[in-house]
Design a protein around this motif. Structure first.
Motif, PDB file in Angstrom:
ATOM      1  N   ASN A 262      -4.718 -13.914   3.592  1.00 45.93           N
ATOM      2  CA  ASN A 262      -2.929 -13.704   3.816  1.00 45.93           C
ATOM      3  C   ASN A 262      -3.452 -13.369   1.667  1.00 45.93           C
ATOM      4  N   ALA A 263      -4.225 -13.754   0.374  1.00 48.26           N
ATOM      5  CA  ALA A 263      -3.826 -13.609  -0.782  1.00 48.26           C
ATOM      6  C   ALA A 263      -4.400 -11.998  -1.033  1.00 48.26           C
ATOM      7  N   VAL A 264      -5.634 -11.228  -0.089  1.00 42.00           N
ATOM      8  CA  VAL A 264      -5.634  -9.991   0.144  1.00 42.00           C
ATOM      9  C   VAL A 264      -4.860  -8.768  -0.127  1.00 42.00           C
ATOM     10  N   VAL A 265      -4.094  -9.437   1.529  1.00 40.12           N
ATOM     11  CA  VAL A 265      -2.541  -9.120   1.935  1.00 40.12           C
ATOM     12  C   VAL A 265      -1.260  -8.766   1.290  1.00 40.12           C
ATOM     13  N   THR A 266      -1.261 -10.338   0.823  1.00 45.20           N
ATOM     14  CA  THR A 266       0.250 -10.184   0.398  1.00 45.20           C
ATOM     15  C   THR A 266       0.026  -9.667  -1.869  1.00 45.20           C
ATOM     16  N   TRP A 267      -1.402 -10.345  -2.248  1.00 50.52           N
ATOM     17  CA  TRP A 267      -1.098  -9.312  -3.637  1.00 50.52           C
ATOM     18  C   TRP A 267      -1.298  -8.057  -3.372  1.00 50.52           C
ATOM     19  N   GLY A 268      -2.320  -7.291  -2.899  1.00 51.97           N
ATOM     20  CA  GLY A 268      -3.043  -6.112  -2.786  1.00 51.97           C
ATOM     21  C   GLY A 268      -1.791  -4.493  -2.298  1.00 51.97           C
ATOM     22  N   ILE A 269      -0.409  -6.175  -1.564  1.00 48.76           N
ATOM     23  CA  ILE A 269       0.408  -5.377  -1.512  1.00 48.76           C
ATOM     24  C   ILE A 269       0.911  -4.610  -1.857  1.00 48.76           C
ATOM     25  N   LEU A 270       1.058  -4.973  -3.901  1.00 42.83           N
ATOM     26  CA  LEU A 270       1.566  -4.351  -4.685  1.00 42.83           C
ATOM     27  C   LEU A 270       0.769  -3.444  -5.099  1.00 42.83           C
ATOM     28  N   ALA A 271      -0.225  -3.544  -5.057  1.00 46.58           N
ATOM     29  CA  ALA A 271      -1.796  -1.649  -5.334  1.00 46.58           C
ATOM     30  C   ALA A 271      -1.126  -1.263  -4.167  1.00 46.58           C
ATOM     31  N   TYR A 272      -0.802  -1.355  -2.999  1.00 50.62           N
ATOM     32  CA  TYR A 272      -0.659  -0.448  -2.152  1.00 50.62           C
ATOM     33  C   TYR A 272       0.632   0.674  -1.945  1.00 50.62           C
ATOM     34  N   LEU A 273       1.955   0.116  -2.688  1.00 53.53           N
ATOM     35  CA  LEU A 273       3.278   0.191  -3.619  1.00 53.53           C
ATOM     36  C   LEU A 273       4.079   0.790  -4.936  1.00 53.53           C
ATOM     37  N   ALA A 274       2.097   0.833  -5.529  1.00 49.67           N
ATOM     38  CA  ALA A 274       2.047   1.495  -6.842  1.00 49.67           C
ATOM     39  C   ALA A 274       2.671   2.571  -6.984  1.00 49.67           C
ATOM     40  N   THR A 275       3.672   3.113  -8.178  1.00 51.01           N
ATOM     41  CA  THR A 275       4.492   4.433  -7.831  1.00 51.01           C
ATOM     42  C   THR A 275       3.530   5.454  -8.583  1.00 51.01           C
ATOM     43  N   THR A 276       2.678   4.604  -9.840  1.00 48.69           N
ATOM     44  CA  THR A 276       1.352   5.620 -10.468  1.00 48.69           C
ATOM     45  C   THR A 276      -0.287   5.086 -10.624  1.00 48.69           C
ATOM     46  N   PRO A 277      -0.770   6.024 -10.245  1.00 53.48           N
ATOM     47  CA  PRO A 277      -2.642   5.253 -10.454  1.00 53.48           C
ATOM     48  C   PRO A 277      -2.492   4.881 -11.499  1.00 53.48           C
ATOM     49  N   ARG A 278      -2.011   4.441 -12.806  1.00 58.97           N
ATOM     50  CA  ARG A 278      -2.545   3.487 -13.871  1.00 58.97           C
ATOM     51  C   ARG A 278      -2.086   1.994 -12.930  1.00 58.97           C
ATOM     52  N   ALA A 279      -1.063   1.915 -12.552  1.00 57.37           N
ATOM     53  CA  ALA A 279      -0.608   0.948 -12.074  1.00 57.37           C
ATOM     54  C   ALA A 279      -1.186   0.566 -10.754  1.00 57.37           C
ATOM     55  N   ARG A 280      -2.063   0.888 -10.065  1.00 51.95           N
ATOM     56  CA  ARG A 280      -2.855   1.230  -8.564  1.00 51.95           C
ATOM     57  C   ARG A 280      -3.535   0.636  -9.058  1.00 51.95           C
ATOM     58  N   ARG A 281      -3.930   1.426 -10.059  1.00 51.55           N
ATOM     59  CA  ARG A 281      -5.303   0.054 -10.852  1.00 51.55           C
ATOM     60  C   ARG A 281      -5.645  -0.990 -10.965  1.00 51.55           C
ATOM     61  N   TYR A 282      -4.270  -1.424 -12.098  1.00 55.82           N
ATOM     62  CA  TYR A 282      -4.260  -3.084 -12.507  1.00 55.82           C
ATOM     63  C   TYR A 282      -3.973  -3.883 -11.738  1.00 55.82           C
ATOM     64  N   LEU A 283      -3.435  -3.230 -10.910  1.00 55.09           N
ATOM     65  CA  LEU A 283      -2.879  -4.034  -9.531  1.00 55.09           C
ATOM     66  C   LEU A 283      -4.073  -4.444  -8.815  1.00 55.09           C
ATOM     67  N   SER A 284      -4.527  -3.863  -8.695  1.00 50.37           N
ATOM     68  CA  SER A 284      -5.662  -3.306  -7.490  1.00 50.37           C
ATOM     69  C   SER A 284      -6.457  -4.892  -8.170  1.00 50.37           C
TER      70      SER A 284
END
Length: 298
Positions: free
Chosen positions: A158-180
């Protein structure tokens, strides 16, 4: 035009153009590798290999007794893997994102990810029926098919999915890297915390990480269905709005008592019919003034 930092909190005038992730070759390779790792963990536990022995060594080591000073903090930290609190927090954030970007995709992605997670993890949990460390009965045993529901770790997945979905839905590559990176640290910490507290075996956590990652990697396959669902929901919303507008048009602007028009949807009352005038009743013969005339004897 607002130029302060709070301008980013305003609703965008029109839906932005967001690139939806696709199932690329890299993602397919990661999905295949994670699936192989998942299967290897399950086989290793089924065959009671060295991984089960390592599980018992860590459990008998009792980390929560070795480092009791961090026990209190980790009791709170592990909440970041509980499905209820984390789902509420992430859903609130994604709900704001949906409102701001004029799209239901963030909330639909979260719903689809949680549905896949519950079905896939729940089926394996109930199928293997493994007992946790606190309920183990035989040293060295894998504790499978004993009515438990500990394998894989739901907290970790659940921790992987719930917090990982924020990185999946990020709109910029930079935000996706940080959130991942942030979601990976949180999921890693939650999994190790369950091992520290003695609520999960190490192999439970390894399988939980793989299970959560598989759900995130499979989300691009769900995107076409989510687009159809979003179109259907928005069309239903528009139909409801149109019906409400029609009803408002039919409602009078002024009450009838003050001279306003009558509602068009009320049928007009039929006009009152006049009753015909009744003829006065004729008096019977021999009656005068409503009294019977006295009879005369002859």
């Amino acid at each position: 035009m607002r130029t302060d930092i709070f301008a980013r909190l305003d609703r965008e005038p029109e839906p932005p153009k967001i690139e939806v992730p696709r199932m690329t070759r890299t993602r397919l390779a990661l999905f295949g590798g994670t699936s192989a790792f998942y299967l290897a963990i399950v086989v290793a536990v089924l065959l009671s290999t060295w991984l089960v022995t390592l599980d018992w060594k860590i459990m008998l080591f009792r980390p929560y007794q070795q480092w009791p000073e961090i026990h209190g903090f980790l009791d709170y930290y592990v909440v970041l893997g509980q499905r209820g609190p984390t789902a509420v927090m992430v859903a609130a954030w994604l709900g704001w994102r949906s409102w701001r970007q004029h799209t239901l995709r963030p909330l639909l992605c979260l719903g689809a990810a949680l549905l896949l997670l519950n079905v896939s993890v729940g089926a394996v949990k109930l199928g293997l029926g493994r007992l946790g460390p606190h309920y183990a009965t035989q040293v060295g045993s894998a504790e499978l098919f004993a009515g438990g529901d500990i394998f894989p770790s739901g907290h970790t997945a659940n921790a992987v999915v719930t917090w990982g979905i924020l990185a999946y839905l990020a709109t910029t590559p930079r935000a996706r890297r940080y959130l991942s990176a942030l979601s990976a640290v949180v999921a890693l910490g939650v999994g190790l915390t369950t091992v520290y507290l003695g609520t999960h075996w190490l192999s439970d956590v390894l399988l939980g990480w793989a299970a959560g990652l598989l759900v995130l990697l499979a989300l691009p396959w769900c995107e076409p269905f989510l687009a159809v669902a979003e179109s259907w929901i928005l069309a239903a919303r528009d139909r409801v709005r149109e019906r409400l507008r029609e009803r408002r048009r039919l409602v009078p602007s002024l009450p009838v008592a003050s001279g306003g028009p009558r509602p068009g949807f009320f049928p007009p009352r039929p006009p009152a019919t006049e009753e015909p005038a009744r003829e006065p009743a004729r008096e019977p013969v021999g009656v005068a003034g409503g009294r019977r005339a006295p009879a005369t004897r002859g």
